[in-house]
Design a protein around this motif. Structure first.
Motif, mmCIF file in Angstrom:
data_model
loop_
_atom_site.group_PDB
_atom_site.id
_atom_site.type_symbol
_atom_site.label_atom_id
_atom_site.label_comp_id
_atom_site.label_asym_id
_atom_site.label_seq_id
_atom_site.Cartn_x
_atom_site.Cartn_y
_atom_site.Cartn_z
ATOM 1 N N THR A 304 -6.696 -3.585 -7.168
ATOM 2 C CA THR A 304 -6.566 -3.200 -5.766
ATOM 3 C C THR A 304 -5.657 -1.985 -5.684
ATOM 4 O OG1 THR A 304 -4.763 -4.802 -5.576
ATOM 5 C CG2 THR A 304 -6.928 -5.511 -4.819
ATOM 6 N N ASN A 305 -5.882 -1.155 -4.691
ATOM 7 C CA ASN A 305 -5.058 0.041 -4.502
ATOM 8 C C ASN A 305 -3.758 -0.330 -3.809
ATOM 9 O OD1 ASN A 305 -6.997 1.797 -5.626
ATOM 10 N ND2 ASN A 305 -8.117 1.833 -3.691
ATOM 11 N N ASP A 306 -2.640 -0.049 -4.476
ATOM 12 C CA ASP A 306 -1.340 -0.357 -3.887
ATOM 13 C C ASP A 306 -1.107 0.500 -2.645
ATOM 14 O OD1 ASP A 306 -0.984 -2.042 -5.931
ATOM 15 O OD2 ASP A 306 0.543 -0.892 -6.990
ATOM 16 N N THR A 307 -0.622 -0.142 -1.598
ATOM 17 C CA THR A 307 -0.230 0.596 -0.391
ATOM 18 C C THR A 307 1.236 0.266 -0.111
ATOM 19 O OG1 THR A 307 -1.030 -1.240 0.976
ATOM 20 C CG2 THR A 307 -2.541 0.597 0.606
ATOM 21 N N ILE A 308 2.110 0.842 -0.932
ATOM 22 C CA ILE A 308 3.540 0.560 -0.778
ATOM 23 C C ILE A 308 4.098 1.459 0.315
ATOM 24 C CG2 ILE A 308 5.783 0.524 -1.926
ATOM 25 C CD1 ILE A 308 4.404 -0.010 -4.541
ATOM 26 N N GLU A 309 4.227 0.889 1.506
ATOM 27 C CA GLU A 309 4.862 1.579 2.630
ATOM 28 C C GLU A 309 6.066 0.744 3.035
ATOM 29 O OE1 GLU A 309 2.039 2.248 5.702
ATOM 30 O OE2 GLU A 309 0.518 3.070 4.335
ATOM 31 N N ILE A 310 7.240 1.322 2.871
ATOM 32 C CA ILE A 310 8.478 0.557 3.061
ATOM 33 C C ILE A 310 8.595 0.010 4.476
ATOM 34 C CG2 ILE A 310 10.994 0.647 2.923
ATOM 35 C CD1 ILE A 310 9.487 0.803 0.237
ATOM 36 N N ASN A 311 8.231 0.819 5.466
ATOM 37 C CA ASN A 311 8.343 0.353 6.861
ATOM 38 C C ASN A 311 7.391 -0.812 7.127
ATOM 39 O OD1 ASN A 311 10.271 2.289 7.433
ATOM 40 N ND2 ASN A 311 8.755 3.816 8.104
ATOM 41 N N LYS A 312 6.167 -0.686 6.582
ATOM 42 C CA LYS A 312 5.195 -1.773 6.764
ATOM 43 C C LYS A 312 5.668 -3.036 6.043
ATOM 44 C CE LYS A 312 0.496 -3.111 5.483
ATOM 45 N NZ LYS A 312 -0.684 -2.766 4.669
ATOM 46 N N ALA A 313 6.201 -2.863 4.823
ATOM 47 C CA ALA A 313 6.689 -4.010 4.064
ATOM 48 C C ALA A 313 7.839 -4.694 4.792
ATOM 49 C CB ALA A 313 7.150 -3.559 2.672
ATOM 50 N N GLN A 314 8.734 -3.891 5.379
ATOM 51 C CA GLN A 314 9.865 -4.476 6.102
ATOM 52 C C GLN A 314 9.386 -5.256 7.323
ATOM 53 O OE1 GLN A 314 13.033 -1.764 6.958
ATOM 54 N NE2 GLN A 314 14.419 -3.404 7.522
ATOM 55 N N ALA A 336 10.453 0.403 -3.322
ATOM 56 C CA ALA A 336 10.652 1.854 -3.227
ATOM 57 C C ALA A 336 10.661 2.494 -4.614
ATOM 58 C CB ALA A 336 11.959 2.147 -2.485
ATOM 59 N N VAL A 337 11.327 1.839 -5.554
ATOM 60 C CA VAL A 337 11.366 2.345 -6.929
ATOM 61 C C VAL A 337 9.961 2.345 -7.534
ATOM 62 C CG1 VAL A 337 12.222 1.879 -9.256
ATOM 63 C CG2 VAL A 337 13.766 1.684 -7.306
ATOM 64 N N GLN A 338 9.207 1.276 -7.259
ATOM 65 C CA GLN A 338 7.840 1.200 -7.790
ATOM 66 C C GLN A 338 6.980 2.347 -7.262
ATOM 67 O OE1 GLN A 338 7.229 -0.868 -10.117
ATOM 68 N NE2 GLN A 338 9.116 -2.014 -9.888
ATOM 69 N N LYS A 339 7.171 2.695 -6.007
ATOM 70 C CA LYS A 339 6.372 3.763 -5.417
ATOM 71 C C LYS A 339 6.735 5.114 -6.022
ATOM 72 C CE LYS A 339 4.747 5.679 -1.066
ATOM 73 N NZ LYS A 339 4.710 5.555 0.396
ATOM 74 N N LEU A 340 8.041 5.345 -6.239
ATOM 75 C CA LEU A 340 8.472 6.630 -6.795
ATOM 76 C C LEU A 340 8.055 6.793 -8.251
ATOM 77 C CD1 LEU A 340 12.047 6.986 -5.249
ATOM 78 C CD2 LEU A 340 10.017 8.315 -4.680
ATOM 79 N N THR A 341 8.209 5.717 -9.033
ATOM 80 C CA THR A 341 7.893 5.800 -10.464
ATOM 81 C C THR A 341 6.408 5.624 -10.732
ATOM 82 O OG1 THR A 341 8.309 3.432 -10.745
ATOM 83 C CG2 THR A 341 10.163 4.935 -11.109
ATOM 84 N N LYS A 342 5.676 5.063 -9.751
ATOM 85 C CA LYS A 342 4.249 4.761 -9.911
ATOM 86 C C LYS A 342 4.005 3.911 -11.150
ATOM 87 C CE LYS A 342 2.718 8.875 -7.476
ATOM 88 N NZ LYS A 342 1.954 10.139 -7.524
ATOM 89 N N SER A 343 4.953 3.040 -11.431
ATOM 90 C CA SER A 343 4.847 2.151 -12.593
ATOM 91 C C SER A 343 5.444 0.810 -12.218
ATOM 92 C CB SER A 343 5.609 2.736 -13.780
ATOM 93 O OG SER A 343 5.700 1.783 -14.812
ATOM 94 N N ILE A 344 4.817 -0.237 -12.725
ATOM 95 C CA ILE A 344 5.291 -1.584 -12.415
ATOM 96 C C ILE A 344 6.376 -2.030 -13.375
ATOM 97 C CG2 ILE A 344 3.774 -3.009 -13.845
ATOM 98 C CD1 ILE A 344 4.434 -3.449 -10.088
ATOM 99 N N LYS A 345 6.611 -1.232 -14.433
ATOM 100 C CA LYS A 345 7.588 -1.641 -15.426
ATOM 101 C C LYS A 345 8.981 -1.673 -14.807
ATOM 102 C CE LYS A 345 5.249 -0.309 -19.676
ATOM 103 N NZ LYS A 345 5.326 0.462 -20.921
ATOM 104 N N GLY A 346 9.722 -2.679 -15.120
ATOM 105 C CA GLY A 346 11.050 -2.842 -14.563
ATOM 106 C C GLY A 346 11.448 -4.290 -14.632
ATOM 107 N N SER A 461 0.419 -5.487 -18.109
ATOM 108 C CA SER A 461 1.454 -4.536 -17.700
ATOM 109 C C SER A 461 1.346 -4.126 -16.240
ATOM 110 C CB SER A 461 1.396 -3.288 -18.593
ATOM 111 O OG SER A 461 0.132 -2.657 -18.484
ATOM 112 N N SER A 462 0.186 -4.331 -15.608
ATOM 113 C CA SER A 462 0.028 -3.962 -14.190
ATOM 114 C C SER A 462 0.352 -5.110 -13.245
ATOM 115 C CB SER A 462 -1.406 -3.486 -13.940
ATOM 116 O OG SER A 462 -1.704 -2.361 -14.712
ATOM 117 N N VAL A 463 0.680 -6.263 -13.795
ATOM 118 C CA VAL A 463 0.955 -7.448 -12.970
ATOM 119 C C VAL A 463 2.397 -7.414 -12.470
ATOM 120 C CG1 VAL A 463 1.002 -9.970 -12.920
ATOM 121 C CG2 VAL A 463 -0.712 -8.785 -14.301
ATOM 122 N N LEU A 464 2.593 -7.716 -11.185
ATOM 123 C CA LEU A 464 3.941 -7.836 -10.637
ATOM 124 C C LEU A 464 4.334 -9.315 -10.705
ATOM 125 C CD1 LEU A 464 6.463 -6.928 -9.174
ATOM 126 C CD2 LEU A 464 5.209 -6.973 -7.029
#
Length: 776
Positions: A304-314, A336-346, A461-464
């Motif tokens: 699925t296409n990630d739609t990380i919008e901080i305001n919507k998530a809040q 927010a970090v996931q959106k900037l890095t475009k990676s789920i690693k962390g 690796s793409s699983v949260l």
């Protein structure tokens, strides 16, 4: 043109060859052939028959026709309804085409007659006998030659004619028959024919042996196999495909259309090849099929296409959960970090807290806020490593582990995957599942996760991943190291009140068939419900009590025909019965030897009254109230400190030799432990030994050292709320806990006075009444 040459119309034959003395029917349909036939009928009914080199050619050229053929007489001609002409021809003698005279409308050729060349009579007779013997043996092996045919051939006396008739009855290729036709020398013709018959006989003998072998094999095969072969034959006759073949074909089609990587597709096709060869009744057949179906069911590239919008998530987090501001803030930072890095690693998030505080629903909200599928597995009670890594396919009933099963349910490679109750995994002789989880939760390793059933590596690796736990201490160290803890301590009374009004009550009204106005619960009734009928950190018990009120209201509306039920603080006891719990209240007057402490439990904050009495004795210290080791040590530390500072505290320095001291914490059936009761015990001891009363409006919390220092504690927010509920107006807290006062709701904070202390002397100064000194 000489006496030995003649001109005749030519009829090219496709897939057929006519020998001299041979009589047979021909169907003629091509235009040139029909014209040639009509011309022959107008002359002397004689026509030249020559075979085509290739059957597929519909309009042959001269080069496509053999040069040697047979001159034949047309004995009969019949036009069929479909336009084809059926003729009966009789071969007369051999002929060779010298050249083509006309080939536009029909073939006209000039041919040379070819007469048989005979040799020595005795040698030909010997060859005739040998030829007949070979043909007889051939006829016995071949089913196509009847005894009547052999009897007819046996009566022929001319060697050349015998060879031609026998050649016409053999199942030879046109090329082989043409070779015989082209041999004019009778002796050579018979020798060549004997050789061909001998070879054909060997082929037939071999076919017979193979047939006999197959027959023997079939006799040894089980009845079930024989019946299955019969069924297969019936299905073929009906035009139906064999069940298993059709199934394999469908599976192959699914594999080729799937999103599998090439390496996985090769494995799947290889297994299907094995599946096709294995008998249906074999146990391995179902194992292979199950394996291929699992490979097809797993998502390999779909996401699925990630739609990380901080305001919507809040907004979604605020809609689904009231309070938990720090928890929401940490989740939004993570996204927010996931959106900037475009990676789920962390770091893997681990939500820690008591039951019912909303850990699972928080994970669902995270999935909804970033547009990902949600899947949950419970790890509570898992003690077999195979539950995580899967079983080997060699075992009966083998299946993948819970991780792969979860990915199948998720249907995408990037879901939000909740590992519920990760602290409740155990281990025994079947392995350590927590160790297997290390690979799952390590971002550096889980792109090559290996499941024993699937065998091929799977990319996680793409699983949260989000984990939940009740107790951090139960999570193994290496596993804990891979996770970031987010603590959810529980809800305050005010938060529970809002949750009940905004979330729980509307949900229960809907589930119990009530409308919004059918049941109204006043705020003071809700507070009483929270305080006196539930004692928990979460809101599950509160939701159950609200469900009870909804059922009572539904019954009242139906049976008494009321339009609305209003629940007040007084009427709640009529509906739910006597209160189940009590909570501590402030003392009505100042007390000597009794101090109010503030406690933090899994169910939230509470007040704790600590009582001290002394009586003549030899300094024995008695502790009661089901206290834990830490609390007993705090009492010992307070006792030792007071002995060391007795004179300064206006206490008889020899009190430990004259009095026995008893410290009791009421509600003895409830286990109590923790260091934060240290200053409360010390204050109660000083009050009892000095005769100074403790102020009734003061509550306190803090750890004490032998030097009288006050150390910080946890759970200040919950403790402050319990003090506010009990009517206490002043709270003594460690100086280092000043920063924690920001977490306390403003409405509560404004009603309380916080006194920050770092030494017991400061505690006593603010907790004890100044007057009423008594000597002991």
């Amino acid at each position: 043109m000489t006496n030995n040459t003649i001109q005749l119309p030519l009829l090219p034959l496709r897939g057929l060859l006519v020998f001299p003395s041979m009589v047979l029917h021909l169907d003629v349909g091509r235009d040139k052939s029909v014209t040639a036939l009509e011309k022959a009928m107008m002359d002397d009914q004689t026509i030249f028959l020559a075979a085509q080199k290739k059957v597929s050619i519909d309009d042959p050229e001269p080069a496509d026709i053999y040069r040697i053929g047979t001159v034949a007489k047309v004995n009969q001609m019949l036009k069929l309804p479909n336009g084809t002409i059926r003729v009966l021809v009789e071969g007369l003698y051999r002929g060779e085409i010298l050249h083509f005279i006309d080939e536009k409308e029909e073939f006209n050729v000039e041919i040379e007659k070819l007469a048989d060349i005979n040799g020595e009579t005795n040698e030909e007779d010997a060859l005739m006998r040998s030829l007949l013997t070979q043909f007889e043996q051939y006829s016995k092996v071949s089913r196509k030659i009847t005894q009547e045919t052999f009897a007819t051939v046996q009566d022929i006396e001319e060697p050349g004619r015998l060879a031609d008739i026998i050649a016409s009855h053999l199942s030879l290729k046109i090329k082989d028959k043409q070779e015989i036709l082209e041999i004019v020398n009778v002796k050579s013709r018979m020798q060549h024919l004997i050789k061909l018959i001998s070879n054909e006989k060997k082929v037939l003998d071999l076919e017979k042996k193979i047939g006999q072998r197959v027959k023997t094999s079939m006799e040894k095969t089980q009845k079930e196999y024989y019946l299955r072969e019969q069924l297969k034959a019936i299905q073929n006759e009906l035009g139906e495909k064999d069940g298993k073949s059709s199934e394999v074909e469908q599976l192959r089609e699914k594999v080729s259309e799937s999103d599998m990587p090439e390496r996985i597709m090769e494995v799947a096709l290889k297994e299907l090849g094995r599946y096709e060869k294995v008998p249906q009744s074999s146990a391995e057949s179902s194992v292979i099929r199950n394996y291929v179906e699992w490979l097809l069911a797993l998502p390999w590239t779909k996401k699925t296409n990630d739609t990380i919008e901080i305001n919507k998530a809040q907004t979604i987090l605020d809609q689904d959960h009231y309070g938990l501001d720090k928890v929401k803030e940490r989740i939004l930072e993570y996204l927010a970090v996931q959106k900037l890095t475009k990676s789920i690693k962390g770091p893997i998030l681990c939500l820690v807290g008591p039951p019912g505080v909303g850990k699972t629903s928080l994970a669902k909200s995270i999935a909804r806020s970033i547009n990902r599928n949600f899947v949950r597995i419970s790890l509570g009670g898992v003690r077999d490593e195979a539950e995580i890594r899967g079983h080997r396919r060699t075992y009966i009933g083998a299946m993948p582990g819970r991780i792969i099963q979860g990915m199948k349910k998720a249907k995408t490679v990037n879901p939000v995957f909740l590992l519920d109750e990760i602290d409740k995994m155990s281990n025994d002789f079947r392995g350590d599942p927590s160790s297997a989880m290390l690979e799952v939760l390590d971002p550096e390793q889980n792109n090559n996760f290996s499941d024993h059933f699937i065998e091929e590596t799977y990319d996680l690796s793409s699983v949260l991943f989000i984990a939940t736990a009740n107790y951090v201490n139960n999570i193994p160290g290496p596993l804990l190291d891979r996770m970031e803890l987010i603590s959810i301590a529980g809800y305050t009374e005010i938060e529970k009140l809002h949750i009940a009004k905004e979330h729980l009550l509307p949900k229960q009204l809907k589930e119990n068939g009530l409308k919004k106005g059918d049941l109204q619960i006043r705020d003071n009734a809700l507070l009483k419900l929270i305080r006196r009928y539930t004692r928990e950190a979460g809101v599950r018990g509160l939701e159950r009590q609200l469900a009870t009120l909804c059922r009572k209201a539904a019954k009242t509306i139906i049976s008494e025909d009321k339009k609305r039920v209003i629940v007040t603080e007084k009427s709640i006891e009529e509906l739910l019965g006597k209160p189940l719990f009590r909570y501590g209240l402030m003392e009505s007057e100042d007390q000597i030897g009794a101090a109010t402490g503030l406690a933090y439990t899994a169910a939230g904050g509470d007040t704790l009254s600590i009582e001290v009495s002394h009586y003549p004795g030899k300094g024995k210290l008695t502790l009661t109230g089901k206290l834990g080791d830490v609390m007993k040590e705090s009492a010992q530390a307070a006792f030792s400190y007071i002995r060391s500072r007795a004179e300064e505290l206006h206490i008889d320095p020899d009190f430990h030799e004259k009095y026995d001291i008893h410290i009791h914490v009421p509600e003895g059936a409830t286990p109590k432990d923790g260091p934060s009761a240290g200053i409360t015990m010390a204050t109660a001891l000083v009050s009892a030994l000095s005769g100074r009363a403790v102020k009734k409006e003061v509550g306190m919390t803090g750890e004490i050292t032998l030097r009288g220092r006050v150390l910080p504690i946890g759970g200040l927010k919950e403790k402050s709320l319990s003090a506010h509920r009990a009517g206490i107006t002043t709270i003594i807290i460690p100086e280092e806990n000043e920063k924690d006062t920001e977490d306390i709701p403003e409405s509560v904070r404004n009603d309380l006075t916080f006194i920050k202390v770092n030494h017991l002397d400061q505690v006593l100064k603010h907790a004890l009444v100044e007057e009423n000194y008594e000597s002991n």
